[in-house]
Design an enzyme around this catalytic site. Structure first.
Site, PDB file in Angstrom:
ATOM      1  N   SER A   1       0.904  -1.030   0.016  1.00  0.00           N
ATOM      2  CA  SER A   1       0.048   0.006  -0.001  1.00  0.00           C
ATOM      3  C   SER A   1       0.716   1.248   0.068  1.00  0.00           C
ATOM      4  CB  SER A   1      -0.797   0.162   1.481  1.00  0.00           C
ATOM      5  OG  SER A   1      -1.555   1.386   1.639  1.00  0.00           O
TER       6      SER A   1
ATOM      7  N   TYR B   1      -1.417  -1.432  10.278  1.00  0.00           N
ATOM      8  CA  TYR B   1      -1.868  -1.485   8.956  1.00  0.00           C
ATOM      9  C   TYR B   1      -0.470  -0.937   8.173  1.00  0.00           C
ATOM     10  CZ  TYR B   1      -4.052  -1.050   4.102  1.00  0.00           C
ATOM     11  OH  TYR B   1      -4.408  -1.110   2.804  1.00  0.00           O
TER      12      TYR B   1
HETATM   13  N1  LIG Z   1      -8.856   0.533  -1.675  1.00  0.00           N
HETATM   14  C1  LIG Z   1      -7.517   1.279  -1.610  1.00  0.00           C
HETATM   15  O1  LIG Z   1      -7.563   2.479  -1.332  1.00  0.00           O
HETATM   16  C2  LIG Z   1      -6.389   0.456  -1.236  1.00  0.00           C
HETATM   17  C3  LIG Z   1      -5.196   1.178  -0.872  1.00  0.00           C
HETATM   18  C4  LIG Z   1      -3.990   0.530  -0.776  1.00  0.00           C
HETATM   19  C5  LIG Z   1      -3.788  -0.670  -0.537  1.00  0.00           C
HETATM   20  N2  LIG Z   1      -5.099  -1.426  -0.748  1.00  0.00           N
HETATM   21  C6  LIG Z   1      -5.106  -3.093  -0.462  1.00  0.00           C
HETATM   22  O2  LIG Z   1      -5.746  -3.774  -1.749  1.00  0.00           O
HETATM   23  C7  LIG Z   1      -6.202  -4.909  -1.309  1.00  0.00           C
HETATM   24  C8  LIG Z   1      -7.572  -4.874  -1.617  1.00  0.00           C
HETATM   25  O3  LIG Z   1      -8.526  -3.666  -1.318  1.00  0.00           O
HETATM   26  P1  LIG Z   1      -9.916  -3.527  -1.725  1.00  0.00           P
HETATM   27  O4  LIG Z   1      -9.920  -1.931  -1.579  1.00  0.00           O
HETATM   28  O5  LIG Z   1     -10.193  -4.163  -2.968  1.00  0.00           O
HETATM   29  O6  LIG Z   1     -10.647  -4.179  -0.252  1.00  0.00           O
HETATM   30  P2  LIG Z   1     -12.028  -4.844  -0.203  1.00  0.00           P
HETATM   31  O7  LIG Z   1     -12.311  -4.773   1.305  1.00  0.00           O
HETATM   32  O8  LIG Z   1     -13.099  -3.853  -1.139  1.00  0.00           O
HETATM   33  O9  LIG Z   1     -11.930  -6.199  -0.857  1.00  0.00           O
HETATM   34  C9  LIG Z   1     -10.998  -6.902  -0.235  1.00  0.00           C
HETATM   35  C10 LIG Z   1     -11.585  -8.440  -0.167  1.00  0.00           C
HETATM   36  O10 LIG Z   1     -10.747  -9.461   0.849  1.00  0.00           O
HETATM   37  C11 LIG Z   1     -11.682 -10.077   1.329  1.00  0.00           C
HETATM   38  N3  LIG Z   1     -11.172 -10.690   2.725  1.00  0.00           N
HETATM   39  C12 LIG Z   1     -11.220  -9.764   4.054  1.00  0.00           C
HETATM   40  N4  LIG Z   1     -10.465 -10.489   4.842  1.00  0.00           N
HETATM   41  C13 LIG Z   1     -10.544 -11.841   4.280  1.00  0.00           C
HETATM   42  C14 LIG Z   1      -9.948 -12.824   4.760  1.00  0.00           C
HETATM   43  N5  LIG Z   1      -9.825 -12.810   6.293  1.00  0.00           N
HETATM   44  N6  LIG Z   1      -9.875 -13.941   4.212  1.00  0.00           N
HETATM   45  C15 LIG Z   1     -10.312 -14.056   2.777  1.00  0.00           C
HETATM   46  N7  LIG Z   1     -10.818 -12.762   2.027  1.00  0.00           N
HETATM   47  C16 LIG Z   1     -10.907 -11.653   3.268  1.00  0.00           C
HETATM   48  C17 LIG Z   1     -12.996  -9.253   1.377  1.00  0.00           C
HETATM   49  O11 LIG Z   1     -14.331 -10.182   1.581  1.00  0.00           O
HETATM   50  C18 LIG Z   1     -13.040  -8.760   0.044  1.00  0.00           C
HETATM   51  O12 LIG Z   1     -13.612  -9.503  -0.961  1.00  0.00           O
HETATM   52  C19 LIG Z   1      -5.788  -4.811   0.527  1.00  0.00           C
HETATM   53  O13 LIG Z   1      -4.847  -5.732   0.569  1.00  0.00           O
HETATM   54  C20 LIG Z   1      -5.649  -3.510   0.857  1.00  0.00           C
HETATM   55  O14 LIG Z   1      -5.017  -3.343   2.005  1.00  0.00           O
HETATM   56  C21 LIG Z   1      -6.131  -0.976  -1.110  1.00  0.00           C
END
Ligand SMILES: NC(=O)c1ccc[n+]([C@@H]2O[C@H](COP(=O)([O-])OP(=O)(O)OC[C@H]3O[C@@H](n4cnc5c(N)ncnc54)[C@H](O)[C@@H]3O)[C@@H](O)[C@H]2O)c1
Length: 256
Positions: free
Chosen positions: A139, A152
């Site tokens: 991230s 985080y």
């Molecule tokens: N959206 C952002 O702004 C952003 C920014 C930086 C990094 N990220 C990273 O990108 C990745 C995806 O983020 P996103 O925004 O799509 O999140 P999201 O919450 O929309 O999707 C995440 C998915 O992971 C699944 N999940 C959560 N906990 C779980 C578990 N214990 N076991 C299996 N599945 C699980 C959820 O059900 C969901 O389908 C994450 O690692 C997040 O930290 C996101």
């Protein structure tokens, strides 16, 4: 014998960045296993993508046996593992004097230890099959921090260290390992976060978050997915160990 279609395992593939990436890989002709705790959403996406190209694996990455079961399902369905996208991430907020040890441990377990376990299994499988690609999700908060994100941010910075080490340990096995660092991407995670501030309207908050990025908007899950598909491709064949910022320029600006 013709090479079988690429088999891609996406952890956290039911929604957000993971779902967009599952769709993008299938569009490229790959077969995708969607591993997620959200059974209804995951199964619906797999059905939409078609059983020839997609399968669902119920999986809580907090449990090592469930991570391994997702690998078993992908191998059984599609004959092997070529690409693993470690995409699950959760956030628990609090300054270190307030954050509970339980929330710290849970964040590290789900965000970091799960990626270690998936890297371990991926390397074992890919060594057997002659290579593959692992893409870990870090991230922007692994590069620079925000208040109350100690757990985080620590987990995401550590993912880059894990990635570099897997890359150099297993380059000779034909395995590439890279990480991605998204800025703020318009996903359910961010939409839910915007609704947790009771005194602010979600659309105002999202506009504010967008303005922190020099490109003045939130990223799209499809833009992250396109980078992941590229990193998994032979065109990225000389890339390993690196981290890719997909951040609308936010890390490049010292003062907004
Ligand atoms: N959206 C952002 O702004 C952003 C920014 C930086 C990094 N990220 C990273 O990108 C990745 C995806 O983020 P996103 O925004 O799509 O999140 P999201 O919450 O929309 O999707 C995440 C998915 O992971 C699944 N999940 C959560 N906990 C779980 C578990 N214990 N076991 C299996 N599945 C699980 C959820 O059900 C969901 O389908 C994450 O690692 C997040 O930290 C996101």
């Amino acid at each position: 014998m013709s090479k079988r279609t690429n088999s891609v395992l996406v952890f956290g593939g039911a929604r957000g960045i993971g779902a967009a990436t599952a769709r993008a890989f299938v569009k490229e002709g790959a077969c995708v296993t969607i591993a997620d705790v959200l059974e209804e959403e995951g199964r619906a996406l797999a059905a939409e993508l078609g059983s020839d190209h997609a399968a669902f694996a119920p999986c809580d990455v907090g449990a090592a046996d469930q991570i391994n079961a997702a690998f078993d399902i992908a191998i059984q369905q599609f004959g092997g593992i070529d690409v693993v996208f470690n995409n699950v991430g959760i956030a628990r907020y609090g300054t270190v004097d307030q954050l509970s040890l339980e929330d710290w441990d849970l964040t590290l377990q789900v965000n970091l230890t799960a990626q270690f376990i998936a890297c371990k299994r991926a390397v074992q499988e890919m060594k057997r099959s002659g290579g593959g690609v692992i893409i870990n999700t870090a991230s922007i908060l692994g590069h620079a921090s925000q208040k109350t994100t100690a757990a985080y941010a620590a987990s995401k910075a550590a993912i880059m260290g894990l990635t570099r080490t897997v890359a150099i340990d297993h380059a000779a096995d034909g395995i590439r390992c890279v990480s991605i660092s998204p800025g703020t991407i318009d996903t359910p995670l961010v939409q839910i976060a915007a609704r947790t501030f009771k005194d602010r309207r979600p659309e105002d908050l999202e506009r504010e978050w967008a303005a922190h990025h020099p490109l003045n908007r939130l990223g799209k899950p499809e833009e992250v997915a396109a980078t992941v598909v590229f990193l998994a491709s032979s065109g990225a064949g000389f890339i390993t160990g690196s981290d890719f910022l997909i951040d609308g320029g936010i890390r490049s600006e010292l003062y907004a």
